[in-house]
Scaffold this motif. Sequence first.
Motif, PDB file in Angstrom:
ATOM      1  N   GLY A 160      11.339 -43.812  21.007  1.00  0.00           N
ATOM      2  CA  GLY A 160      11.916 -44.361  19.782  1.00  0.00           C
ATOM      3  C   GLY A 160      11.813 -45.869  19.715  1.00  0.00           C
ATOM      4  N   ASN A 161      12.108 -46.544  20.823  1.00  0.00           N
ATOM      5  CA  ASN A 161      12.019 -47.999  20.858  1.00  0.00           C
ATOM      6  C   ASN A 161      10.579 -48.466  20.676  1.00  0.00           C
ATOM      7  N   ALA A 162       9.637 -47.823  21.342  1.00  0.00           N
ATOM      8  CA  ALA A 162       8.227 -48.218  21.216  1.00  0.00           C
ATOM      9  C   ALA A 162       7.745 -48.016  19.781  1.00  0.00           C
ATOM     10  N   ALA A 163       8.164 -46.926  19.131  1.00  0.00           N
ATOM     11  CA  ALA A 163       7.762 -46.680  17.743  1.00  0.00           C
ATOM     12  C   ALA A 163       8.357 -47.730  16.810  1.00  0.00           C
ATOM     13  N   ASP A 164       9.615 -48.094  17.017  1.00  0.00           N
ATOM     14  CA  ASP A 164      10.237 -49.131  16.186  1.00  0.00           C
ATOM     15  C   ASP A 164       9.527 -50.472  16.346  1.00  0.00           C
ATOM     16  N   GLU A 165       9.259 -50.843  17.580  1.00  0.00           N
ATOM     17  CA  GLU A 165       8.568 -52.118  17.827  1.00  0.00           C
ATOM     18  C   GLU A 165       7.152 -52.100  17.253  1.00  0.00           C
ATOM     19  N   ALA A 166       6.465 -50.974  17.381  1.00  0.00           N
ATOM     20  CA  ALA A 166       5.106 -50.850  16.837  1.00  0.00           C
ATOM     21  C   ALA A 166       5.123 -50.956  15.317  1.00  0.00           C
ATOM     22  N   ALA A 167       6.087 -50.295  14.675  1.00  0.00           N
ATOM     23  CA  ALA A 167       6.170 -50.363  13.209  1.00  0.00           C
ATOM     24  C   ALA A 167       6.445 -51.785  12.744  1.00  0.00           C
ATOM     25  N   ARG A 168       7.327 -52.483  13.431  1.00  0.00           N
ATOM     26  CA  ARG A 168       7.609 -53.880  13.053  1.00  0.00           C
ATOM     27  C   ARG A 168       6.358 -54.741  13.185  1.00  0.00           C
ATOM     28  N   ALA A 169       5.635 -54.578  14.281  1.00  0.00           N
ATOM     29  CA  ALA A 169       4.415 -55.371  14.497  1.00  0.00           C
ATOM     30  C   ALA A 169       3.355 -55.026  13.455  1.00  0.00           C
ATOM     31  N   GLY A 170       3.216 -53.762  13.131  1.00  0.00           N
ATOM     32  CA  GLY A 170       2.234 -53.356  12.126  1.00  0.00           C
ATOM     33  C   GLY A 170       2.584 -53.835  10.738  1.00  0.00           C
ATOM     34  N   ALA A 171       3.854 -53.844  10.398  1.00  0.00           N
ATOM     35  CA  ALA A 171       4.286 -54.294   9.077  1.00  0.00           C
ATOM     36  C   ALA A 171       4.037 -55.788   8.887  1.00  0.00           C
ATOM     37  N   VAL A 172       4.092 -56.538   9.962  1.00  0.00           N
ATOM     38  CA  VAL A 172       3.914 -57.985   9.872  1.00  0.00           C
ATOM     39  C   VAL A 172       2.449 -58.383  10.011  1.00  0.00           C
ATOM     40  N   THR A 173       1.707 -57.742  10.904  1.00  0.00           N
ATOM     41  CA  THR A 173       0.331 -58.180  11.163  1.00  0.00           C
ATOM     42  C   THR A 173      -0.704 -57.113  10.823  1.00  0.00           C
TER      43      THR A 173
ATOM     44  N   ALA B 282      -2.199 -54.561  16.041  1.00  0.00           N
ATOM     45  CA  ALA B 282      -0.961 -55.107  16.613  1.00  0.00           C
ATOM     46  C   ALA B 282       0.067 -53.999  16.798  1.00  0.00           C
ATOM     47  N   CYS B 283       0.035 -53.021  15.922  1.00  0.00           N
ATOM     48  CA  CYS B 283       0.957 -51.886  16.030  1.00  0.00           C
ATOM     49  C   CYS B 283       0.703 -51.128  17.332  1.00  0.00           C
ATOM     50  N   ALA B 284      -0.539 -50.774  17.573  1.00  0.00           N
ATOM     51  CA  ALA B 284      -0.878 -50.037  18.793  1.00  0.00           C
ATOM     52  C   ALA B 284      -0.605 -50.865  20.040  1.00  0.00           C
ATOM     53  N   ALA B 285      -0.889 -52.157  19.979  1.00  0.00           N
ATOM     54  CA  ALA B 285      -0.647 -53.036  21.128  1.00  0.00           C
ATOM     55  C   ALA B 285       0.848 -53.147  21.423  1.00  0.00           C
ATOM     56  N   ALA B 286       1.677 -53.217  20.376  1.00  0.00           N
ATOM     57  CA  ALA B 286       3.127 -53.311  20.581  1.00  0.00           C
ATOM     58  C   ALA B 286       3.667 -52.036  21.207  1.00  0.00           C
ATOM     59  N   ALA B 287       3.131 -50.889  20.801  1.00  0.00           N
ATOM     60  CA  ALA B 287       3.569 -49.622  21.391  1.00  0.00           C
ATOM     61  C   ALA B 287       3.204 -49.570  22.872  1.00  0.00           C
TER      62      ALA B 287
ATOM     63  N   SER C  34      -0.227 -43.140  20.271  1.00  0.00           N
ATOM     64  CA  SER C  34       0.455 -43.730  19.122  1.00  0.00           C
ATOM     65  C   SER C  34      -0.382 -43.547  17.865  1.00  0.00           C
ATOM     66  N   HIS C  35       0.304 -43.491  16.746  1.00  0.00           N
ATOM     67  CA  HIS C  35      -0.348 -43.385  15.441  1.00  0.00           C
ATOM     68  C   HIS C  35       0.371 -44.355  14.508  1.00  0.00           C
ATOM     69  N   CYS C  36      -0.375 -45.236  13.883  1.00  0.00           N
ATOM     70  CA  CYS C  36       0.188 -46.246  12.996  1.00  0.00           C
ATOM     71  C   CYS C  36      -0.479 -46.131  11.627  1.00  0.00           C
ATOM     72  N   ALA C  37       0.327 -46.155  10.550  1.00  0.00           N
ATOM     73  CA  ALA C  37      -0.235 -46.070   9.206  1.00  0.00           C
ATOM     74  C   ALA C  37       0.774 -46.560   8.180  1.00  0.00           C
ATOM     75  N   ARG C  38       0.237 -47.031   7.061  1.00  0.00           N
ATOM     76  CA  ARG C  38       1.080 -47.450   5.947  1.00  0.00           C
ATOM     77  C   ARG C  38       1.395 -46.234   5.094  1.00  0.00           C
ATOM     78  N   SER C  39       2.631 -46.162   4.634  1.00  0.00           N
ATOM     79  CA  SER C  39       3.062 -45.073   3.771  1.00  0.00           C
ATOM     80  C   SER C  39       3.825 -45.693   2.602  1.00  0.00           C
ATOM     81  N   GLY C  40       3.118 -46.069   1.562  1.00  0.00           N
ATOM     82  CA  GLY C  40       3.744 -46.769   0.442  1.00  0.00           C
ATOM     83  C   GLY C  40       4.134 -48.165   0.846  1.00  0.00           C
ATOM     84  N   ASP C  41       5.394 -48.497   0.663  1.00  0.00           N
ATOM     85  CA  ASP C  41       5.893 -49.829   1.029  1.00  0.00           C
ATOM     86  C   ASP C  41       6.478 -49.860   2.438  1.00  0.00           C
TER      87      ASP C  41
END
Length: 122
Positions: free
Chosen positions: A46-59, A63-68, A80-87
Motif C-alpha cells: 500500500g505504501n509503495a503504491a501511494d508513493e508511486a502514484a504521487r511520483a507519477g502524478a507529478v512527473t 518516475a512512478c515505477a522507480a518510486a515503487a 507495478s502498474h502505473c496509469a492515468r485514469s481521468g484526473d
Amino acid sequence: MPARRPGRGDRGQVAIEFVGTVPLILLLVAAVWECVLIGYAFSLAGNAADEAARAGAVTSDAACAAAARKHVGEAWGMESHCARSGDVYRATVTLQIPVLYPGLNFGRIEGSGGAAMEREAN
C-alpha cells in the motif's frame, strides 16, 4: 513392603512434558511470524503504491515505477502498474506473500494508490 518417598515416581515428568510441548510452541511462533509478514507485506504494498502514484502524478510513468521500486526490496518480487485514469493517477503494486522469510513465496498481495494529476497529459 518398604515405604515410598512422596514424589519419587514423578521424576523427569516436567522435562517430558516440556519436550512434548516444544513442537507446538515452535509451530505457534511460526504461525504468528507468518501473520506478521503478511501484515507487513500489505502495509509495504500500500505504501509503495501511494508513493508511486504521487511520483507519477507529478512527473512521469517512469518516475512512478522507480518510486515503487525504491520502497520495496527485491526479495518481495514486486510488480507495478502505473496509469492515468481521468484526473487521477493510479498505481498498483503486487508483492509475493513470503513463507517465513521473503524469497520463499506462496501467494500475492496487491496494494493500490491514487493521486490527483499535477501535470498535463503528454
